[in-house]
Scaffold this motif. Structure first.
Motif, PDB file in Angstrom:
ATOM      1  N   ALA A 116       0.836  -1.217   0.000  1.00  0.00           N
ATOM      2  CA  ALA A 116       0.000   0.000   0.000  1.00  0.00           C
ATOM      3  C   ALA A 116       0.866   1.261   0.000  1.00  0.00           C
ATOM      4  O   ALA A 116       0.593   2.214  -0.741  1.00  0.00           O
ATOM      5  CB  ALA A 116      -0.923  -0.014   1.222  1.00  0.00           C
ATOM      6  N   ILE A 117       1.929   1.250   0.808  1.00  0.00           N
ATOM      7  CA  ILE A 117       2.812   2.426   0.878  1.00  0.00           C
ATOM      8  C   ILE A 117       3.512   2.630  -0.465  1.00  0.00           C
ATOM      9  O   ILE A 117       3.634   3.759  -0.953  1.00  0.00           O
ATOM     10  CB  ILE A 117       3.844   2.264   2.018  1.00  0.00           C
ATOM     11  N   THR A 118       3.944   1.534  -1.060  1.00  0.00           N
ATOM     12  CA  THR A 118       4.603   1.639  -2.370  1.00  0.00           C
ATOM     13  C   THR A 118       3.646   2.228  -3.405  1.00  0.00           C
ATOM     14  O   THR A 118       4.022   3.110  -4.184  1.00  0.00           O
ATOM     15  CB  THR A 118       5.101   0.244  -2.824  1.00  0.00           C
ATOM     16  N   ALA A 119       2.398   1.743  -3.400  1.00  0.00           N
ATOM     17  CA  ALA A 119       1.419   2.241  -4.384  1.00  0.00           C
ATOM     18  C   ALA A 119       1.170   3.738  -4.194  1.00  0.00           C
ATOM     19  O   ALA A 119       1.120   4.509  -5.166  1.00  0.00           O
ATOM     20  CB  ALA A 119       0.106   1.459  -4.256  1.00  0.00           C
ATOM     21  N   VAL A 120       1.036   4.172  -2.938  1.00  0.00           N
ATOM     22  CA  VAL A 120       0.803   5.595  -2.674  1.00  0.00           C
ATOM     23  C   VAL A 120       2.028   6.408  -3.119  1.00  0.00           C
ATOM     24  O   VAL A 120       1.899   7.420  -3.816  1.00  0.00           O
ATOM     25  CB  VAL A 120       0.482   5.842  -1.179  1.00  0.00           C
ATOM     26  N   GLY A 121       3.220   5.938  -2.741  1.00  0.00           N
ATOM     27  CA  GLY A 121       4.448   6.645  -3.109  1.00  0.00           C
ATOM     28  C   GLY A 121       4.584   6.773  -4.626  1.00  0.00           C
ATOM     29  O   GLY A 121       4.971   7.832  -5.141  1.00  0.00           O
ATOM     30  N   GLN A 122       4.228   5.716  -5.338  1.00  0.00           N
ATOM     31  CA  GLN A 122       4.325   5.778  -6.809  1.00  0.00           C
ATOM     32  C   GLN A 122       3.331   6.786  -7.387  1.00  0.00           C
ATOM     33  O   GLN A 122       3.622   7.453  -8.382  1.00  0.00           O
ATOM     34  CB  GLN A 122       4.078   4.388  -7.404  1.00  0.00           C
ATOM     35  N   SER A 123       2.154   6.901  -6.741  1.00  0.00           N
ATOM     36  CA  SER A 123       1.175   7.856  -7.274  1.00  0.00           C
ATOM     37  C   SER A 123       1.606   9.298  -6.979  1.00  0.00           C
ATOM     38  O   SER A 123       1.283  10.207  -7.736  1.00  0.00           O
ATOM     39  CB  SER A 123      -0.226   7.568  -6.722  1.00  0.00           C
ATOM     40  N   CYS A 124       2.356   9.527  -5.893  1.00  0.00           N
ATOM     41  CA  CYS A 124       2.949  10.854  -5.655  1.00  0.00           C
ATOM     42  C   CYS A 124       3.916  11.150  -6.807  1.00  0.00           C
ATOM     43  O   CYS A 124       3.868  12.214  -7.415  1.00  0.00           O
ATOM     44  CB  CYS A 124       3.771  10.903  -4.362  1.00  0.00           C
ATOM     45  N   GLU A 125       4.789  10.180  -7.065  1.00  0.00           N
ATOM     46  CA  GLU A 125       5.834  10.380  -8.076  1.00  0.00           C
ATOM     47  C   GLU A 125       5.243  10.593  -9.457  1.00  0.00           C
ATOM     48  O   GLU A 125       5.766  11.366 -10.256  1.00  0.00           O
ATOM     49  CB  GLU A 125       6.793   9.182  -8.087  1.00  0.00           C
ATOM     50  N   ALA A 126       4.151   9.878  -9.747  1.00  0.00           N
ATOM     51  CA  ALA A 126       3.536  10.000 -11.076  1.00  0.00           C
ATOM     52  C   ALA A 126       3.102  11.443 -11.320  1.00  0.00           C
ATOM     53  O   ALA A 126       3.282  11.978 -12.411  1.00  0.00           O
ATOM     54  CB  ALA A 126       2.347   9.050 -11.191  1.00  0.00           C
ATOM     55  N   CYS A 127       2.538  12.085 -10.306  1.00  0.00           N
ATOM     56  CA  CYS A 127       2.116  13.481 -10.476  1.00  0.00           C
ATOM     57  C   CYS A 127       3.341  14.397 -10.538  1.00  0.00           C
ATOM     58  O   CYS A 127       3.407  15.299 -11.369  1.00  0.00           O
ATOM     59  CB  CYS A 127       1.171  13.910  -9.360  1.00  0.00           C
ATOM     60  N   HIS A 128       4.315  14.148  -9.677  1.00  0.00           N
ATOM     61  CA  HIS A 128       5.507  15.015  -9.657  1.00  0.00           C
ATOM     62  C   HIS A 128       6.267  14.974 -10.979  1.00  0.00           C
ATOM     63  O   HIS A 128       6.777  15.988 -11.428  1.00  0.00           O
ATOM     64  CB  HIS A 128       6.454  14.595  -8.525  1.00  0.00           C
ATOM     65  N   ALA A 129       6.336  13.772 -11.575  1.00  0.00           N
ATOM     66  CA  ALA A 129       7.099  13.619 -12.811  1.00  0.00           C
ATOM     67  C   ALA A 129       6.601  14.610 -13.861  1.00  0.00           C
ATOM     68  O   ALA A 129       7.362  15.120 -14.663  1.00  0.00           O
ATOM     69  CB  ALA A 129       6.957  12.186 -13.324  1.00  0.00           C
ATOM     70  N   ARG A 130       5.326  14.930 -13.802  1.00  0.00           N
ATOM     71  CA  ARG A 130       4.737  15.788 -14.831  1.00  0.00           C
ATOM     72  C   ARG A 130       4.552  17.235 -14.347  1.00  0.00           C
ATOM     73  O   ARG A 130       4.663  18.154 -15.129  1.00  0.00           O
ATOM     74  CB  ARG A 130       3.381  15.157 -15.197  1.00  0.00           C
ATOM     75  N   PHE A 131       4.268  17.414 -13.048  1.00  0.00           N
ATOM     76  CA  PHE A 131       3.796  18.732 -12.609  1.00  0.00           C
ATOM     77  C   PHE A 131       4.655  19.459 -11.591  1.00  0.00           C
ATOM     78  O   PHE A 131       4.413  20.621 -11.299  1.00  0.00           O
ATOM     79  CB  PHE A 131       2.369  18.618 -12.045  1.00  0.00           C
ATOM     80  N   ARG A 132       5.609  18.793 -11.009  1.00  0.00           N
ATOM     81  CA  ARG A 132       6.365  19.469  -9.950  1.00  0.00           C
ATOM     82  C   ARG A 132       7.490  20.311 -10.519  1.00  0.00           C
ATOM     83  O   ARG A 132       8.138  19.887 -11.456  1.00  0.00           O
ATOM     84  CB  ARG A 132       6.931  18.416  -8.991  1.00  0.00           C
TER      85      ARG A 132
END
Ligand code: HEC
Length: 132
Positions: A116-132
């Motif tokens: 679960a933690i890995t899945a959440v962390g990956q979804s943070c990264e997915a947004c950052h890769a494009r928008f941060r």
């Protein structure tokens, strides 16, 4: 003399208004970043917990709950991106889905918590890769 005083009063008022406006702009920029910083603190706590004997399982519900609440602030905190970008909204929804899974079926053991933690962390990264 009267004109000079009026001029000085005008300059002072202008300076004060500028300071207020700059302060408001700074505060507006701080808000979205603050939401992210607190989310990071909760994710880090979850990740750190994984290294402990109980893998942080007892505390994990609290941190997932915090992430759900903070995630609900994203549309307000990033209002312009929410309005203008379908991809941003999509990234946020994927993040919410990852959290939802952890919230509705709370991990019962360390392996499930790790996933679960890995899945959440990956979804943070997915947004950052494009928008941060
Ligand atoms: C839907 C998009 C999105 C998701 C999901 C998201 N973030 Fe962010 N995050 C951003 C954006 C955009 C910024 C850049 C904000 C800025 O600089 O104004 C950012 C910035 C950050 C920052 C830097 C804050 C600073 O000090 O400037 C951290 C830390 C962070 N995110 C952590 C996280 C964590 C942890 C998660 C998941 C639990 C997460 N984010 C999920 C969009 C997202």
């Amino acid at each position: 003399m009267k004109y000079l005083l009026t001029l000085l009063a005008g300059l002072l008022a202008g300076a004060l208004l500028t300071a207020t406006a700059l302060g408001a702009i700074a505060a507006r920029e701080r808000y979205p970043r603050s939401v992210m910083v607190v989310m990071q603190a909760n994710l880090t706590a979850l990740q750190r917990g994984l290294r402990e004997r109980d893998c942080g399982l007892p505390e994990s519900r609290h941190h997932f709950g915090q992430l759900v609440a903070l995630g609900a602030e994203i549309p307000r905190a990033f209002a312009a991106r929410e309005r203008d970008s379908v991809e941003f909204r999509r990234a946020r929804e994927l993040f919410e889905a990852a959290l939802d899974a952890a919230d509705t079926a709370p991990p019962a053991d360390c392996a499930a918590l790790n996933r679960a933690i890995t899945a959440v962390g990956q979804s943070c990264e997915a947004c950052h890769a494009r928008f941060r």
